[in-house]
Motif scaffolding. Structure first.
Motif, mmCIF file in Angstrom:
data_model
loop_
_atom_site.group_PDB
_atom_site.id
_atom_site.type_symbol
_atom_site.label_atom_id
_atom_site.label_comp_id
_atom_site.label_asym_id
_atom_site.label_seq_id
_atom_site.Cartn_x
_atom_site.Cartn_y
_atom_site.Cartn_z
ATOM 1 N N VAL A 115 54.418 33.980 43.828
ATOM 2 C CA VAL A 115 54.686 33.608 42.440
ATOM 3 C C VAL A 115 54.358 32.135 42.217
ATOM 4 O O VAL A 115 53.664 31.761 41.261
ATOM 5 N N VAL A 116 54.841 31.276 43.106
ATOM 6 C CA VAL A 116 54.564 29.844 43.010
ATOM 7 C C VAL A 116 53.070 29.588 43.170
ATOM 8 O O VAL A 116 52.474 28.783 42.438
ATOM 9 N N ALA A 117 52.439 30.281 44.120
ATOM 10 C CA ALA A 117 51.011 30.077 44.363
ATOM 11 C C ALA A 117 50.178 30.462 43.147
ATOM 12 O O ALA A 117 49.254 29.731 42.761
ATOM 13 N N ARG A 118 50.498 31.594 42.532
ATOM 14 C CA ARG A 118 49.740 32.019 41.355
ATOM 15 C C ARG A 118 49.901 31.037 40.200
ATOM 16 O O ARG A 118 48.922 30.699 39.519
ATOM 17 N N ARG A 119 51.123 30.598 39.981
ATOM 18 C CA ARG A 119 51.363 29.663 38.874
ATOM 19 C C ARG A 119 50.628 28.339 39.108
ATOM 20 O O ARG A 119 49.986 27.805 38.189
ATOM 21 N N LEU A 120 50.715 27.815 40.317
ATOM 22 C CA LEU A 120 50.099 26.522 40.615
ATOM 23 C C LEU A 120 48.588 26.582 40.438
ATOM 24 O O LEU A 120 47.989 25.723 39.783
ATOM 25 N N LEU A 121 47.948 27.615 40.997
ATOM 26 C CA LEU A 121 46.490 27.700 40.928
ATOM 27 C C LEU A 121 46.022 28.013 39.511
ATOM 28 O O LEU A 121 44.985 27.508 39.071
ATOM 29 N N ALA A 122 46.757 28.848 38.796
ATOM 30 C CA ALA A 122 46.365 29.157 37.425
ATOM 31 C C ALA A 122 46.384 27.903 36.562
ATOM 32 O O ALA A 122 45.522 27.710 35.694
ATOM 33 N N GLU A 123 47.355 27.029 36.808
ATOM 34 C CA GLU A 123 47.413 25.780 36.059
ATOM 35 C C GLU A 123 46.244 24.870 36.414
ATOM 36 O O GLU A 123 45.645 24.225 35.549
ATOM 37 N N LEU A 124 45.890 24.831 37.692
ATOM 38 C CA LEU A 124 44.815 23.943 38.135
ATOM 39 C C LEU A 124 43.448 24.411 37.645
ATOM 40 O O LEU A 124 42.576 23.589 37.360
ATOM 41 N N PHE A 125 43.262 25.715 37.552
ATOM 42 C CA PHE A 125 41.952 26.237 37.161
ATOM 43 C C PHE A 125 41.841 26.495 35.658
ATOM 44 O O PHE A 125 40.835 27.027 35.198
ATOM 45 N N SER A 126 42.874 26.132 34.902
ATOM 46 C CA SER A 126 42.817 26.334 33.460
ATOM 47 C C SER A 126 42.131 25.140 32.800
ATOM 48 O O SER A 126 41.973 24.081 33.386
ATOM 49 N N GLU A 127 41.723 25.314 31.570
ATOM 50 C CA GLU A 127 41.129 24.226 30.795
ATOM 51 C C GLU A 127 42.251 23.354 30.205
ATOM 52 O O GLU A 127 43.342 23.843 29.954
ATOM 53 N N PRO A 128 42.019 22.061 29.935
ATOM 54 C CA PRO A 128 40.798 21.318 30.237
ATOM 55 C C PRO A 128 40.721 20.959 31.723
ATOM 56 O O PRO A 128 41.740 20.798 32.365
ATOM 57 N N ARG A 129 39.532 20.839 32.215
ATOM 58 C CA ARG A 129 39.324 20.619 33.639
ATOM 59 C C ARG A 129 39.152 19.133 33.946
ATOM 60 O O ARG A 129 38.086 18.678 34.327
ATOM 61 N N THR A 130 40.189 18.354 33.762
ATOM 62 C CA THR A 130 40.138 16.930 34.077
ATOM 63 C C THR A 130 41.398 16.543 34.843
ATOM 64 O O THR A 130 42.488 17.034 34.550
ATOM 65 N N GLY A 131 41.222 15.654 35.826
ATOM 66 C CA GLY A 131 42.360 15.130 36.566
ATOM 67 C C GLY A 131 43.063 16.127 37.451
ATOM 68 O O GLY A 131 44.203 15.918 37.856
ATOM 69 N N ARG A 132 42.406 17.214 37.805
ATOM 70 C CA ARG A 132 43.105 18.274 38.527
ATOM 71 C C ARG A 132 43.306 17.975 39.996
ATOM 72 O O ARG A 132 44.218 18.489 40.609
ATOM 73 N N LEU A 133 42.436 17.161 40.594
ATOM 74 C CA LEU A 133 42.612 16.852 42.009
ATOM 75 C C LEU A 133 43.910 16.082 42.215
ATOM 76 O O LEU A 133 44.653 16.338 43.163
ATOM 77 N N ALA A 134 44.205 15.137 41.324
ATOM 78 C CA ALA A 134 45.467 14.405 41.401
ATOM 79 C C ALA A 134 46.651 15.343 41.176
ATOM 80 O O ALA A 134 47.691 15.229 41.837
ATOM 81 N N ASP A 135 46.503 16.270 40.237
ATOM 82 C CA ASP A 135 47.573 17.242 39.984
ATOM 83 C C ASP A 135 47.815 18.114 41.210
ATOM 84 O O ASP A 135 48.958 18.429 41.556
ATOM 85 N N ALA A 136 46.715 18.516 41.855
ATOM 86 C CA ALA A 136 46.841 19.351 43.049
ATOM 87 C C ALA A 136 47.544 18.589 44.161
ATOM 88 O O ALA A 136 48.413 19.138 44.858
ATOM 89 N N ALA A 137 47.184 17.316 44.344
ATOM 90 C CA ALA A 137 47.814 16.507 45.384
ATOM 91 C C ALA A 137 49.315 16.384 45.128
ATOM 92 O O ALA A 137 50.129 16.474 46.056
ATOM 93 N N ALA A 138 49.692 16.189 43.866
ATOM 94 C CA ALA A 138 51.106 16.079 43.520
ATOM 95 C C ALA A 138 51.840 17.387 43.792
ATOM 96 O O ALA A 138 52.963 17.390 44.316
ATOM 97 N N ALA A 139 51.216 18.510 43.429
ATOM 98 C CA ALA A 139 51.851 19.811 43.624
ATOM 99 C C ALA A 139 52.022 20.127 45.112
ATOM 100 O O ALA A 139 53.093 20.582 45.545
#
Length: 275
Positions: free
Chosen positions: A77-101
């Motif tokens: 459940v956590v994995a699906r939510r996290l990845l869905a947020e990262l791969f959603s639009e807009p696609r900016t700043g996601r690497l930093a978001d991923a590192a934080a998550a």
């Protein structure tokens, strides 16, 4: 123009397109699982060919590996939510978001590990007390559980104990109703206070519950710690806690690998700001 920001993608070598069956074979998921995970946004969307078939790349395989690792570390459940947020639009700043998550998940695992270690320490204290001669250990255990005197630095309120264990106060009240981690009480205000023995028991209960044990099984282990000699249940409880620590270590390794896979995916699909 100075200060103007645009976006660009890191140049990559073209890879031959992959079919859904190819991705399923490489990732270990079924055809339907691949389609479902794409529909849920867990992996980047596939490109549709002229005839309507999905076309994937090796990036999608790596994204599925990242999902598998995250699911192992934190649950699907956590994995699906996290990845869905990262791969959603807009696609900016996601690497930093991923590192934080990923960082927050590592913190959570570290806390679970600390609690399991605290529970092991609690077991050692119980074992040490019950090994004292002439029943001194049992007397001390009873005194700690039922002391109603003045304040002590060893006493914790329900709020303090809940914060230390990372659970809700309602959880501690539920455990109390089930005969687990029974607190002391201040008679006038009926405020719950937990002495050293109750704190130790609460740590053991929290660790056993975190290992997936239901209330009846936890009660059975705890009841043996309250037995005549107090040591009958220690080997079983210690075995469970050892397994718990091994499980946490496996999840931490899975999270490390998932983080590396996720960074590689985002490095391929995310736009990079340039000046």
């Amino acid at each position: 123009m100075t200060g103007e920001r645009t976006t660009t993608r890191r140049p990559t070598r073209e890879s031959p397109p992959l079919r859904t069956a190819d991705v399923a074979r490489e990732s270990g998921y079924s055809l339907q699982q691949v389609r479902d995970l794409e529909r849920l946004g867990v992996i980047p969307p596939a490109v549709r060919s002229a005839n309507g078939y999905r076309t994937y790349t090796p990036v999608h395989v790596q994204a599925l590996r990242a999902y598998r690792g995250l699911a192992s570390a934190a649950g699907p459940v956590v994995a699906r939510r996290l990845l869905a947020e990262l791969f959603s639009e807009p696609r900016t700043g996601r690497l930093a978001d991923a590192a934080a998550a990923i960082g927050s998940l590592h913190v959570q695992l570290a806390r679970e590990r600390d609690e399991a270690l605290h529970a092991q320490e609690a077991l050692s204290k119980i074992q040490a007390e019950t090994s004292l001669p002439d029943g001194d250990g049992a007397d001390r255990h009873s005194a700690d559980r039922h002391r109603t005197g003045g304040p002590s630095t060893d006493v914790m309120t329900i709020t303090e104990l809940a914060a230390a264990l990372g659970v809700r106060t309602s959880t501690l009240r539920f455990w109390e109703q089930e005969g687990l981690a029974v607190p002391e009480r201040v008679t006038t205000l009926r405020a719950r206070q937990y002495g050293p023995a109750a704190v130790n028991e609460a740590r053991i209960v929290a660790a056993l519950r975190g290992s997936g044990y239901g209330i009846p099984a936890v009660r059975e282990v705890i009841s043996t710690l309250h037995g005549a000699d107090g040591v009958e249940g220690i080997p079983e409880a210690r075995r469970i806690l050892d397994w718990r620590l091994e499980q946490i270590a496996d999840r931490a390794v899975a999270l490390l690998r998932a983080g590396a896979d996720l960074a590689a995916v985002l490095d391929r699909v995310s736009p990079r700001p340039v000046t």
